[in-house]
Design an enzyme around this catalytic site. Structure first.
Site, PDB file in Angstrom:
ATOM      1  N   GLY A 159      11.674   0.271   0.174  1.00  0.00           N
ATOM      2  CA  GLY A 159      10.953   0.715   1.376  1.00  0.00           C
ATOM      3  C   GLY A 159       9.629  -0.041   1.430  1.00  0.00           C
ATOM      4  O   GLY A 159       9.468  -1.105   0.817  1.00  0.00           O
ATOM      5  N   ILE A 161       6.709   0.558   0.132  1.00  0.00           N
ATOM      6  CA  ILE A 161       5.977   0.374  -1.131  1.00  0.00           C
ATOM      7  C   ILE A 161       6.693  -0.662  -2.002  1.00  0.00           C
ATOM      8  O   ILE A 161       6.050  -1.520  -2.621  1.00  0.00           O
ATOM      9  CB  ILE A 161       5.800   1.724  -1.866  1.00  0.00           C
ATOM     10  CG1 ILE A 161       4.986   2.691  -0.991  1.00  0.00           C
ATOM     11  CG2 ILE A 161       5.106   1.515  -3.216  1.00  0.00           C
ATOM     12  CD1 ILE A 161       4.935   4.132  -1.497  1.00  0.00           C
ATOM     13  N   ARG A 181      19.976   1.213  -0.507  1.00  0.00           N
ATOM     14  CA  ARG A 181      21.178   1.554   0.258  1.00  0.00           C
ATOM     15  C   ARG A 181      21.493   0.499   1.298  1.00  0.00           C
ATOM     16  O   ARG A 181      22.614   0.082   1.476  1.00  0.00           O
ATOM     17  CB  ARG A 181      20.995   2.912   0.936  1.00  0.00           C
ATOM     18  CG  ARG A 181      21.785   3.994   0.229  1.00  0.00           C
ATOM     19  CD  ARG A 181      21.843   5.221   1.049  1.00  0.00           C
ATOM     20  NE  ARG A 181      20.472   5.715   1.262  1.00  0.00           N
ATOM     21  CZ  ARG A 181      20.178   6.959   1.587  1.00  0.00           C
ATOM     22  NH1 ARG A 181      21.134   7.829   1.737  1.00  0.00           N
ATOM     23  NH2 ARG A 181      18.946   7.356   1.774  1.00  0.00           N
ATOM     24  N   THR A 240       6.324   5.025 -10.054  1.00  0.00           N
ATOM     25  CA  THR A 240       5.206   5.549  -9.249  1.00  0.00           C
ATOM     26  C   THR A 240       5.759   6.373  -8.084  1.00  0.00           C
ATOM     27  O   THR A 240       5.040   6.646  -7.132  1.00  0.00           O
ATOM     28  CB  THR A 240       4.348   4.396  -8.666  1.00  0.00           C
ATOM     29  OG1 THR A 240       5.209   3.498  -7.963  1.00  0.00           O
ATOM     30  CG2 THR A 240       3.590   3.650  -9.735  1.00  0.00           C
ATOM     31  N   ARG A 242       8.642   9.492  -7.847  1.00  0.00           N
ATOM     32  CA  ARG A 242       8.652  10.911  -8.182  1.00  0.00           C
ATOM     33  C   ARG A 242       9.250  11.056  -9.571  1.00  0.00           C
ATOM     34  O   ARG A 242      10.254  10.399  -9.895  1.00  0.00           O
ATOM     35  CB  ARG A 242       9.486  11.717  -7.180  1.00  0.00           C
ATOM     36  CG  ARG A 242       8.807  12.022  -5.859  1.00  0.00           C
ATOM     37  CD  ARG A 242       7.638  12.998  -6.015  1.00  0.00           C
ATOM     38  NE  ARG A 242       7.003  13.297  -4.740  1.00  0.00           N
ATOM     39  CZ  ARG A 242       5.981  12.619  -4.212  1.00  0.00           C
ATOM     40  NH1 ARG A 242       5.454  11.596  -4.865  1.00  0.00           N
ATOM     41  NH2 ARG A 242       5.473  12.967  -3.046  1.00  0.00           N
ATOM     42  N   GLU A 271       5.461  17.883 -13.335  1.00  0.00           N
ATOM     43  CA  GLU A 271       3.998  17.762 -13.229  1.00  0.00           C
ATOM     44  C   GLU A 271       3.318  19.111 -13.100  1.00  0.00           C
ATOM     45  O   GLU A 271       3.834  19.956 -12.362  1.00  0.00           O
ATOM     46  CB  GLU A 271       3.648  16.932 -11.969  1.00  0.00           C
ATOM     47  CG  GLU A 271       3.722  15.472 -12.234  1.00  0.00           C
ATOM     48  CD  GLU A 271       3.481  14.633 -10.983  1.00  0.00           C
ATOM     49  OE1 GLU A 271       2.708  15.061 -10.105  1.00  0.00           O
ATOM     50  OE2 GLU A 271       4.077  13.553 -10.912  1.00  0.00           O
ATOM     51  N   HIS A 289      -0.709  10.772 -11.722  1.00  0.00           N
ATOM     52  CA  HIS A 289      -0.317  10.703 -10.303  1.00  0.00           C
ATOM     53  C   HIS A 289      -1.470  10.199  -9.425  1.00  0.00           C
ATOM     54  O   HIS A 289      -1.958  10.910  -8.536  1.00  0.00           O
ATOM     55  CB  HIS A 289       0.201  12.063  -9.811  1.00  0.00           C
ATOM     56  CG  HIS A 289       1.122  11.954  -8.630  1.00  0.00           C
ATOM     57  ND1 HIS A 289       2.163  12.830  -8.395  1.00  0.00           N
ATOM     58  CD2 HIS A 289       1.165  11.064  -7.604  1.00  0.00           C
ATOM     59  CE1 HIS A 289       2.791  12.480  -7.278  1.00  0.00           C
ATOM     60  NE2 HIS A 289       2.204  11.407  -6.773  1.00  0.00           N
ATOM     61  N   GLY A 291      -1.311   7.253  -7.581  1.00  0.00           N
ATOM     62  CA  GLY A 291      -0.838   6.205  -6.666  1.00  0.00           C
ATOM     63  C   GLY A 291      -1.649   6.065  -5.386  1.00  0.00           C
ATOM     64  O   GLY A 291      -2.057   4.965  -5.015  1.00  0.00           O
TER      65      GLY A 291
HETATM   66  C1  GLV Z   1       2.310  10.824  -3.199  1.00  0.00           C
HETATM   67  O1  GLV Z   1       2.878  10.955  -4.228  1.00  0.00           O
HETATM   68  C2  GLV Z   1       2.934  10.825  -1.919  1.00  0.00           C
HETATM   69  O2  GLV Z   1       4.137  11.061  -1.809  1.00  0.00           O
HETATM   70  O3  GLV Z   1       2.212  10.601  -0.935  1.00  0.00           O
END
Ligand code: GLV
Length: 324
Positions: A159, A161, A181, A240, A242, A271, A289, A291
């Site tokens: 995607g 990111i 996919r 980074t 989930r 978490e 976490h 990111g």
């Molecule tokens: C952070 O983890 C988000 O999904 O924005």
């Protein structure tokens, strides 16, 4: 005459820009503690809300939607991931759900790239040497890492990111492959010089595997014992996305037995808990976490979530409805 003011409940602290935009048009109730709101307090507060602005630490399920009531129109998540939201429950109640794609792409890709460098070059481990006041001296063979130039980065989930990380990796001299996919646009594949592989081939041929797919029942433990068995023993895993996409206990095992060389994690399965098996290992970098944790990005996330809520309360289409 303006529209009547609606009741907006913000379930956690968000940057003031987002709160102010909502307050200008509506009555806003906001939880103003840095700790997540306790569940019973949350269930009480949402009663009568027309819009909820939620954080990823809140589970938005049937119980919460029902506690809000049938007038609820939108859940605006201040995150790109929306696995905290029960989408079928929202659909059944005609509640729109939105997320914040786009605005956190670069900051999250930065952290993924940082983790690649931290793991391969042993940077956190080196910092621990100094902080623990161990004697050290520059040496030809002291704390040698692995270079990344010419190595293959395998991106799981291409995607926004994933693409942003591919651009960074390319500029560091890496080659890129991905598993997704759907194939990305051919021009993008050309620009990044990247090929789409099936998961098995990606895992078996990558020097670094970086996870960027959303979390769902389909991606639960996508990277587990079987994946570690398929990976190269000198490979690194970066996550980074989930936590539960990776089987954390299997990862601790793979790292402690040398099945893979190292890992960099910004997210965890439960978490804020971290598998105790990871804590004593030097070949894993652990971040809490972070990111999207820049002032600019968090401000943009809050503002986008507020704009989504405002649009829906005005009767307009949301800017960024979740894809699900
Ligand atoms: C952070 O983890 C988000 O999904 O924005």
């Amino acid at each position: 005459m303006g529209l009547p003011r609606s009741r907006v409940v913000i379930t956690g602290m968000i940057p003031e820009e987002g709160v102010a935009a909502l307050r200008a048009e509506h009555d806003v109730v906001a939880w103003d503690d840095a700790q997540p709101i306790p569940r019973d307090e949350l269930l009480r507060r949402v009663a009568g809300a027309d819009a909820l602005v939620t954080l990823l630490t809140e589970k938005v399920d049937a119980e919460l939607l029902d506690a809000a009531g049938p007038q609820l129109r939108i859940v605006a998540n201040v995150a790109v991931g929306y696995n905290n939201i029960d989408m079928p429950a929202c659909r059944e109640r005609n509640v729109i759900a939105t997320n914040t794609p786009g605005v956190l792409t670069e900051s999250t890709a930065d952290v993924a790239m940082a983790l690649i460098l931290m793991t391969t070059r042993r940077l956190a481990e080196g910092e621990r040497v100094i902080r623990s006041q161990q004697p050290w001296q520059w040496g030809m063979f002291f704390m040698l890492g692995t270079g990344i130039q010419g190595r293959r980065l395998g991106i799981v989930g291409m995607g926004q990111i994933g693409v942003a990380l591919a651009r960074r990796a390319k500029s560091f001299g890496m080659t890129v492959a991905y598993s997704n996919r759907r194939a990305v646009a051919p021009q993008l594949e050309d620009e990044l010089g990247c090929a789409r592989l099936d998961m098995g081939e990606l895992l078996a041929t990558s020097d670094i595997v970086s996870v960027h797919c959303p979390y769902s029942s389909e991606t639960h433990h996508l990277i587990g014992a079987e994946a570690f068995a398929a990976m190269r023993p000198n490979a690194f895993l970066i996550n980074t996305a989930r936590g539960p996409v990776v089987d954390e206990a299997a990862l601790a095992d793979a790292l402690s037995t040398g099945r893979i060389a190292g890992a960099g994690l910004d997210v965890f399965e439960n978490e804020p808990a971290v598998d105790p098996g990871l804590l004593d290992l030097d070949n894993v970098v652990l971040l809490p976490h972070l990111g999207s944790a820049t002032i600019e990005t968090r401000t943009a996330m809050a503002t986008l979530a507020a704009r989504n809520a405002l649009a829906v309360l005005r009767g307009d289409a949301p800017l960024t409805p979740v894809a699900g």
